[in-house]
Scaffold this active site. Structure first.
Site, short mmCIF file in Angstrom:
data_model
loop_
_atom_site.label_atom_id
_atom_site.label_comp_id
_atom_site.label_asym_id
_atom_site.label_seq_id
_atom_site.Cartn_x
_atom_site.Cartn_y
_atom_site.Cartn_z
N GLU A 22 0.79 -1.22 0.00
CA GLU A 22 0.00 0.00 0.00
C GLU A 22 0.83 1.28 0.00
O GLU A 22 0.42 2.28 -0.58
CB GLU A 22 -0.93 0.02 1.23
CG GLU A 22 -2.08 -0.97 1.17
CD GLU A 22 -3.18 -0.51 0.22
OE1 GLU A 22 -3.07 0.58 -0.34
OE2 GLU A 22 -4.13 -1.28 0.01
N SER A 63 -32.49 -28.98 51.33
CA SER A 63 -31.72 -29.64 52.39
C SER A 63 -30.24 -29.28 52.39
O SER A 63 -29.48 -29.84 53.19
CB SER A 63 -31.86 -31.16 52.27
OG SER A 63 -33.20 -31.56 52.45
#
Length: 682
Positions: A83, A344
């Site tokens: 680029e 329980s």
């Protein structure tokens, strides 16, 4: 048209080159830059830095913060070579590249290569401006020149890596690698790097999942060019061209959604949240929770919490069987923090308190018999009574009456205080704690229950469970009962029969089922980890047939098998632990006797079971039916102190001589022991 624009831009650049430096500087310095700080996705990371979850930014885009140091150097080199090979040297605009682009266009009659630098592309991305108009290109040039004066090259590169488009709502290199390759960008192959270089040039037309051939062709052109430029070995470039192009998007990590949402809600300004969770374990337990709902009613959900009880760090937290589950499962509800009845599962702590206070020992005998505390008459889950048995057997069978007898001696308020000292926040349905809390008559969360069991696993020392990695660990815990009592309870729970196929003795665990089968629980621990499992409906509707032992316990054992390490053995008994049989216990510990034992009738003394004390009755025939249990015949029956039936051997009779109003019915057995009730007859 595009060629004409570039020729115009080139002419402008040449004209600007002839202007005085002072004029150019003033023009650049007067540039109003676009915002350089853009919103990036909030990230939630695990204990190892791996992503748990990512959130989109406000406009629905995936845009993750990144720095060049987080990206594979090979990609950065390829990007610059393709680029903007003079990126390190130019000041935002590369006149040589622009002239080359114009020359190539003149020779070919069309645009062959662009002249935009990476800095100019950053300017376009920041302003979301196109290149269709000359004014737009000139604006990019001006912003690019200004950016070069305000930022370093690394900062400009970071902006490109954050904002470059990669198809759909994907922006930035990190979002791109996670979407197309399922990984972070710090290690990329040449083929992956080339595709990521090519995509931003035409993110719609080259999107791999929709246009794989176009994406492949663009990638291969990048590989050819960087190879010709000497930035990549030619053989390596040819090999890379043989790699496949991804044809589907990968989903972003979405683990621990409830915990991630909680982290975001508690600290909305943080961009990155670091949790104590382990992503691998979290993934395994979320799958386990989903699998566990197969065959259950569609409204049923599952929640799991697993922690390191030595450090207090939560390693996995599954709030439901599916965060986005459709239908009535309500997966969005975090059931690890919802108040539910623990059934329980509080019983072990009542026994631990009894051991700690010297009221009982695992081999102490206790009566499982009908009892009543005023209007409260607890019953066992099956309605049966076992008579005299050891505390160990009473806990392993999860009997209700023995534990209520102990809680009555200790006091319900002390159980509430123990929970609060352990960092747990129980919620009572009323203002006063009654004996029913020992059987689950309060509200508590799964995370709190896991924290409570962590205290049991740590020998009676409670530490708060924590889920934020930046939260300091407590220097010391808080002792809630002694280590011998903790070990004795743990040893009893380790002797419970495990689910089918699970190893025996590997875990100390307890199950529980709340009233009406609304909640099924299993909590347990080994020498290092503690976990809790809840199953039920988020709306509190009963799940018929749901028992903790049948549904939750297998999931608990499966959760421990998902740990990377092997199950850690439970701790050995402390030296001070008294380990003897019932017969060798000190006399006061051989049988449990409450504080009122001296005033209570013998267990085989006569008991009037009908009518109950305080009953209001209507007599049809004029005789009162009565029922008696225990006692030694023959019996003498009295009405208001007057004998009305003597020498009776029957335990169900009809007594004459009672009239309207308040009366007292009494019975005396052959040994002189009596029972009485007061009733009202209409």
């Amino acid at each position: 048209m595009r060629m004409a624009r570039w020729m115009t831009v080139t002419a402008v650049l040449l004209f600007a080159a002839g202007l005085s430096r002072d004029v150019i500087d003033k023009w650049i310095d007067a540039t109003v830059l676009p915002p350089l700080l853009s919103e990036t996705s909030v990230e939630v990371r695990d204990r190892n830095g791996d992503l748990l979850r990512v959130y989109t930014v406000a406009d629905g885009r995936w845009r993750l913060a990144v720095s060049p140091a987080q990206v594979d150097p090979g990609f950065v080199s390829m990007l610059i070579a393709y680029e903007d090979k003079r990126f390190a040297d130019h000041s935002g605009v590369d006149p040589r590249a622009a002239l080359r682009a114009v020359a190539q266009a003149l020779r070919a009659g069309e645009v062959v290569s662009g002249g935009s630098t990476l800095t100019m592309q950053v300017a376009r991305l920041l302003e979301d401006s196109g290149t269709g108009q000359l004014s737009g290109k000139l604006r990019q040039i001006r912003v690019a020149l200004a950016l070069e004066r305000a930022l370093t090259k690394d900062q400009i590169l970071a902006l490109y890596l954050t904002h470059a488009p990669y198809g759909g709502n994907i922006e930035g290199i990190r979002a791109a690698t996670l979407t197309w390759f399922g990984k972070e960008p710090h290690r990329l192959t040449p083929a992956e790097s080339a595709l990521l270089v090519a995509l931003p040039q035409s993110p719609v037309a080259r999107r791999p999942d929709r246009h794989p051939e176009a994406a492949r062709a663009a990638r291969d052109r990048v590989l050819d060019r960087v190879a010709r430029a000497g930035a990549l070995d030619r053989d390596e470039a040819r090999a890379a061209q043989g790699d496949l192009v991804p044809r589907a998007r990968r989903a972003f990590p979405a683990l621990a959604p409830h915990m991630a949402d909680r982290a975001l809600a508690e600290a909305p300004t943080l961009s990155t949240h670091h949790l104590t969770l382990d992503a691998t374990l979290q993934h395994k337990l979320e799958r386990l929770a989903r699998d566990a709902t197969r065959g259950l009613p569609p409204e049923t959900s599952v929640a799991v919490v697993l922690a390191d009880h030595q450090t207090g760090e939560i390693l996995a937290s599954v709030g439901s069987a599916g965060y986005n589950a459709r239908g009535t499962r309500q997966g969005f509800v975090d059931m690890t923090s919802a108040l539910r009845s623990p059934g329980s599962t509080l019983k072990p702590f009542i026994y631990a308190m009894a051991f700690d206070r010297g009221l009982a020992h695992p081999q102490t005998l206790i009566d499982d018999r009908p009892v009543a505390f005023g209007s409260y008459a607890p019953r066992n889950f099956d309605g049966a009574f076992r008579g005299e048995l050891t505390i160990t057997d009473a806990l392993r069978q999860s009997l209700n009456i023995p534990v209520v007898l102990l809680l009555d001696e200790i006091g319900p308020a002390h159980l509430m205080n123990l929970m609060r000292r352990a960092g747990v926040s129980p919620v009572l349905p009323g203002d006063q704690a009654g004996l029913a809390i020992g059987l689950g008559g309060l509200g508590v969360t799964l995370t709190d229950m896991t924290q409570l069991y962590a205290a049991l696993a740590r020998g009676g020392v409670a530490v708060p469970l924590r889920w934020r990695a930046d939260e300091a660990a407590p220097m010391t815990g808080r002792r809630i009962f002694d280590r011998a009592a903790a070990w004795q309870v743990s040893d009893i729970l380790a002797g419970l029969a495990p689910p089918a196929g699970a190893p025996r003795g590997a875990l100390a665990y307890k199950t529980g089922t709340s009233y009406g089968h609304r909640d099924a629980w299993a909590l347990g621990f080994d020498g290092r980890h503690v976990a809790g499992v809840w199953i039920g409906r988020p709306d509190g509707t009963p799940v018929p047939g749901a028992f903790g032992g049948d549904l939750a316990a297998p999931i608990l054992f499966e959760a421990f098998q998902r740990l990377r390490d092997e199950v850690t053995p439970l701790a050995p008994p402390p030296p001070e632990t008294l380990m003897v049989s019932t017969a060798r216990l000190p006399q006061p510990l051989r049988r449990f006797h409450g504080r009122n034992a001296a005033f209570e009738p013998a267990s085989d003394a006569p008991k009037l079971i009908f009518p109950p004390d305080g009953a209001r009755l209507a007599l049809g025939s004029g005789n009162l039916p009565v029922k008696l249990r225990d006692g030694t015949p023959p019996f003498i029956w009295l009405a208001n102190g007057v004998p009305v039936l003597t020498g009776s051997h029957r335990r169900e009779v009809a007594l004459p001589g009672l009239t309207a109003g308040f009366s007292q019915v009494s019975v005396i057995d052959a040994r002189g022991r009596a029972a009485r009730v007061s009733i009202r007859i209409d």
